[in-house]
Design a protein around this motif. Structure first.
Motif, PDB file in Angstrom:
ATOM      1  N   SER A   1       1.516 -12.087  -8.351  1.00 12.95           N
ATOM      2  CA  SER A   1       2.621 -12.003  -7.549  1.00 12.95           C
ATOM      3  C   SER A   1       2.681 -10.530  -6.742  1.00 12.95           C
ATOM      4  CB  SER A   1       3.894 -12.405  -8.058  1.00 12.95           C
ATOM      5  OG  SER A   1       5.040 -12.161  -7.312  1.00 12.95           O
ATOM      6  N   THR A   2       2.946 -10.444  -5.560  1.00 16.80           N
ATOM      7  CA  THR A   2       3.559  -9.176  -4.869  1.00 16.80           C
ATOM      8  C   THR A   2       4.638  -9.409  -4.344  1.00 16.80           C
ATOM      9  OG1 THR A   2       2.141 -10.265  -3.042  1.00 16.80           O
ATOM     10  CG2 THR A   2       0.780  -8.883  -4.392  1.00 16.80           C
ATOM     11  N   VAL A   3       5.505 -10.208  -4.433  1.00 11.84           N
ATOM     12  CA  VAL A   3       7.116 -10.488  -3.808  1.00 11.84           C
ATOM     13  C   VAL A   3       7.668  -9.117  -3.830  1.00 11.84           C
ATOM     14  CG1 VAL A   3       7.146 -12.713  -3.937  1.00 11.84           C
ATOM     15  CG2 VAL A   3       7.930 -11.455  -5.996  1.00 11.84           C
ATOM     16  N   LEU A   4       7.308  -8.042  -4.983  1.00  8.68           N
ATOM     17  CA  LEU A   4       8.175  -6.629  -4.945  1.00  8.68           C
ATOM     18  C   LEU A   4       7.848  -5.640  -4.055  1.00  8.68           C
ATOM     19  CD1 LEU A   4       9.024  -6.639  -8.666  1.00  8.68           C
ATOM     20  CD2 LEU A   4      10.531  -7.458  -6.670  1.00  8.68           C
ATOM     21  N   GLU A   5       6.729  -5.973  -3.403  1.00  7.03           N
ATOM     22  CA  GLU A   5       5.734  -4.963  -2.418  1.00  7.03           C
ATOM     23  C   GLU A   5       6.404  -5.198  -1.123  1.00  7.03           C
ATOM     24  OE1 GLU A   5       2.052  -4.175  -5.046  1.00  7.03           O
ATOM     25  OE2 GLU A   5       1.816  -5.449  -3.300  1.00  7.03           O
ATOM     26  N   THR A   6       6.358  -4.083  -0.460  1.00  4.84           N
ATOM     27  CA  THR A   6       6.647  -4.189   0.888  1.00  4.84           C
ATOM     28  C   THR A   6       5.167  -4.684   1.701  1.00  4.84           C
ATOM     29  OG1 THR A   6       5.227  -2.093   1.402  1.00  4.84           O
ATOM     30  CG2 THR A   6       7.784  -1.956   0.930  1.00  4.84           C
ATOM     31  N   GLU A   7       5.619  -5.024   3.122  1.00  2.00           N
ATOM     32  CA  GLU A   7       4.401  -5.882   3.734  1.00  2.00           C
ATOM     33  C   GLU A   7       3.260  -4.783   3.991  1.00  2.00           C
ATOM     34  OE1 GLU A   7       5.790  -7.318   7.727  1.00  2.00           O
ATOM     35  OE2 GLU A   7       7.214  -8.661   6.723  1.00  2.00           O
ATOM     36  N   GLU A   8       3.484  -3.571   4.074  1.00  2.00           N
ATOM     37  CA  GLU A   8       2.516  -2.533   4.196  1.00  2.00           C
ATOM     38  C   GLU A   8       1.885  -2.444   2.965  1.00  2.00           C
ATOM     39  OE1 GLU A   8       5.515  -2.214   4.969  1.00  2.00           O
ATOM     40  OE2 GLU A   8       5.695  -1.567   7.231  1.00  2.00           O
ATOM     41  N   HIS A   9       2.233  -2.744   1.712  1.00  2.00           N
ATOM     42  CA  HIS A   9       1.617  -2.516   0.356  1.00  2.00           C
ATOM     43  C   HIS A   9       0.666  -4.046   0.443  1.00  2.00           C
ATOM     44  CE1 HIS A   9       4.413   0.454  -1.668  1.00  2.00           C
ATOM     45  NE2 HIS A   9       3.719   0.882  -0.701  1.00  2.00           N
ATOM     46  N   GLN A  10       1.389  -5.032   0.945  1.00  2.00           N
ATOM     47  CA  GLN A  10       0.582  -6.004   0.633  1.00  2.00           C
ATOM     48  C   GLN A  10      -0.580  -6.141   1.562  1.00  2.00           C
ATOM     49  OE1 GLN A  10       2.958 -10.079   0.828  1.00  2.00           O
ATOM     50  NE2 GLN A  10       4.779  -8.740   0.230  1.00  2.00           N
ATOM     51  N   ALA A  11      -0.668  -5.628   2.853  1.00  2.00           N
ATOM     52  CA  ALA A  11      -1.579  -5.585   3.650  1.00  2.00           C
ATOM     53  C   ALA A  11      -2.650  -4.693   3.118  1.00  2.00           C
ATOM     54  CB  ALA A  11      -0.949  -5.001   5.158  1.00  2.00           C
ATOM     55  N   LEU A  12      -2.231  -3.452   2.455  1.00  2.00           N
ATOM     56  CA  LEU A  12      -3.138  -2.503   1.964  1.00  2.00           C
ATOM     57  C   LEU A  12      -3.937  -3.169   0.645  1.00  2.00           C
ATOM     58  CD1 LEU A  12      -4.258   0.399   1.644  1.00  2.00           C
ATOM     59  CD2 LEU A  12      -2.506   0.644  -0.110  1.00  2.00           C
ATOM     60  N   ARG A  13      -3.066  -4.043   0.031  1.00  2.00           N
ATOM     61  CA  ARG A  13      -3.976  -4.885  -1.406  1.00  2.00           C
ATOM     62  C   ARG A  13      -4.766  -5.473  -0.578  1.00  2.00           C
ATOM     63  NH1 ARG A  13      -2.266  -5.263  -6.503  1.00  2.00           N
ATOM     64  NH2 ARG A  13      -0.388  -4.021  -6.175  1.00  2.00           N
ATOM     65  N   ALA A  14      -4.630  -6.296   0.256  1.00  2.00           N
ATOM     66  CA  ALA A  14      -5.382  -7.466   0.890  1.00  2.00           C
ATOM     67  C   ALA A  14      -6.729  -6.534   1.678  1.00  2.00           C
ATOM     68  CB  ALA A  14      -4.645  -8.355   1.753  1.00  2.00           C
ATOM     69  N   ALA A  15      -6.430  -5.635   2.261  1.00  3.04           N
ATOM     70  CA  ALA A  15      -7.624  -5.069   2.734  1.00  3.04           C
ATOM     71  C   ALA A  15      -8.583  -4.268   1.752  1.00  3.04           C
ATOM     72  CB  ALA A  15      -7.141  -3.770   3.671  1.00  3.04           C
ATOM     73  N   VAL A  16      -8.010  -3.691   0.639  1.00  2.00           N
ATOM     74  CA  VAL A  16      -8.715  -3.040  -0.226  1.00  2.00           C
ATOM     75  C   VAL A  16      -9.510  -4.266  -1.054  1.00  2.00           C
ATOM     76  CG1 VAL A  16      -8.782  -1.748  -2.504  1.00  2.00           C
ATOM     77  CG2 VAL A  16      -7.231  -1.116  -0.431  1.00  2.00           C
ATOM     78  N   ALA A  17      -8.865  -5.301  -1.395  1.00  2.00           N
ATOM     79  CA  ALA A  17      -9.542  -6.363  -2.194  1.00  2.00           C
ATOM     80  C   ALA A  17     -10.829  -6.971  -1.400  1.00  2.00           C
ATOM     81  CB  ALA A  17      -8.630  -7.445  -2.223  1.00  2.00           C
ATOM     82  N   ALA A  18     -10.674  -6.830  -0.001  1.00  2.00           N
ATOM     83  CA  ALA A  18     -11.794  -7.332   0.957  1.00  2.00           C
ATOM     84  C   ALA A  18     -12.944  -6.356   0.589  1.00  2.00           C
ATOM     85  CB  ALA A  18     -11.437  -7.541   2.227  1.00  2.00           C
TER      86      ALA A  18
END
Length: 390
Positions: free
Chosen positions: A2-19
């Motif tokens: 879950s990433t609900v506690l993270e900002t949209e910017e953090h979620q986008a960073l997480r997705a980009a690094v995961a890719a």
């Protein structure tokens, strides 16, 4: 997770690094280890995308973020099976210390390179007879002459220093004598890799990792006056400015590894069929995996708290949370890896599935950079107010 506690910017960073991590993955890291090489391709690409220096100040080429962002990068690379251990050392410890306490000249010399990956810095604190106990460190620095411009002479030994073979310099924790009290106090020095008197020898490790471990010998290493980072009187403040990020990033390393192992086990349990149903339908398999997932989630929450406190400038609060996060992540990582291997049975010990090598790697999260017992000492003394036994 879950990433609900993270900002949209953090979620986008997480997705980009995961890719990015997915494009490299565990096979890439395994081949690097097998060839005795370093993950230069991944390091370089992560740097070009701005991930390595995401925590460093913008005016020196960094992303202007903090540990919250840098820990996301390492966790997601680890969850993809390709963590970069030198992220813990170079941008997190050394970059943070220089950004907070370095002179303007030191910042301009080192931070842009640390941010874009063209420079790497190692960190040396552990000693053969002192471990990481800053009060027993015997590496000493003395002035060769009088005055603020006098050279330093650094003498001592360090062990278990990661990546010295690829580092342009090593940030060494030494001790200098207080002129007023005569007591030794910790200080940090930038030691270039090729300076005379600075010797290194590789330690033969069972651990399968691209980052090599070294013992260092400093024999009257002569350093200019400006090799000292920060104020000679700041002592422990500057040291822990680097050690708290180290603990947060070690937590990220452990959580990422645990997530990778758990994901492999879940995929296997979902498809492996021995009787009528996949083995994941049986509670003896499913419940331990669920427990591992819960413990990784809890560790991540504490890591996020520690990173937030540190980024907000609360060094004392961050110290407690960073130690707790490192402890929780180490325990969760070991349990997740152990359960993943056990879920796969014999396949868990094969090279094909790539989990067995994580058994040794997972122990690192419990041992380094500080043992779980020393963290329990810290919490019992600092958080609970119990007396020391030493």
């Amino acid at each position: 997770m879950s990433t609900v506690l993270e900002t949209e910017e953090h979620q986008a960073l997480r997705a980009a690094v995961a890719a990015l991590g997915k494009r490299y993955g565990r096979d890439y890291m395994t081949s690097v280890v097998r060839d005795g090489a370093h993950p230069r391709e991944l390091w370089t690409e992560a740097a070009k995308l701005g991930y390595l220096g995401v925590n460093l100040p913008e005016e020196y080429g960094g992303g202007g973020g903090g540990l919250a962002e840098l820990s996301i990068v390492l966790e997601e690379l680890g969850a993809a099976g390709s963590p970069l251990l030198m992220m813990v050392v170079s941008p997190a410890i050394c970059g943070t210390v220089i950004a907070r306490f370095g002179t303007e000249a030191q910042k301009r010399q080192w931070l842009p390179g640390l941010a874009d990956g063209s420079l790497t810095m190692a960190f040396g604190i552990t000693e053969p007879d002192a471990g990481s106990n800053s009060h027993r460190i015997t590496t000493t620095a003395r002035r060769d002459g009088s005055g603020a411009d006098a050279d330093w002479l650094l003498t001592g030994r360090k062990v278990f220093v990661s990546g010295v073979d690829i580092a342009d310099a090593t940030l060494i924790v030494g001790r200098t004598e207080d002129a007023r009290s005569g007591r030794l106090k910790p200080c940090l020095f930038i030691v270039p890799r090729d300076v005379p008197g600075f010797g290194r020898s590789q330690i033969d490790m069972e651990l399968q990792a691209p980052e090599k471990q070294f013992e260092l010998v400093l024999d009257d290493v002569r350093l200019p006056a400006d090799a000292l980072v920060g104020d000679e009187d700041a002592g422990l403040l500057q040291l822990f400015a680097g050690l708290n990020p180290e603990r947060v990033m070690t937590a990220a390393f452990g959580i990422g590894m645990g997530r990778y192992a758990l994901a492999r086990a879940v995929d296997y349990a979902r498809t492996r069929q021995v009787w009528k149903e996949p083995i994941g339908s049986h509670q003896a398999i499913a419940h331990p995996l669920a427990q591992a997932h819960i413990e990784l989630e809890l560790a991540r929450l504490m890591m996020q708290k520690a990173a937030r406190l540190y980024d907000d400038g609360d060094d004392i609060g961050a110290g407690e949370a960073a130690n707790m996060a490192k402890y929780a992540a180490g325990e969760a990582c070991v349990k997740a890896v152990d359960q993943a291997v056990h879920t796969l049975g014999g396949n868990g010990l094969t090279r094909e599935y790539g989990l067995a090598s994580l058994i040794t790697a997972a122990r690192v999260a419990r041992i380094a950079p500080v043992s779980r017992e020393m963290i329990l000492n810290y919490v019992s003394h600092q958080s609970l107010g119990l007396p020391k036994s030493y």
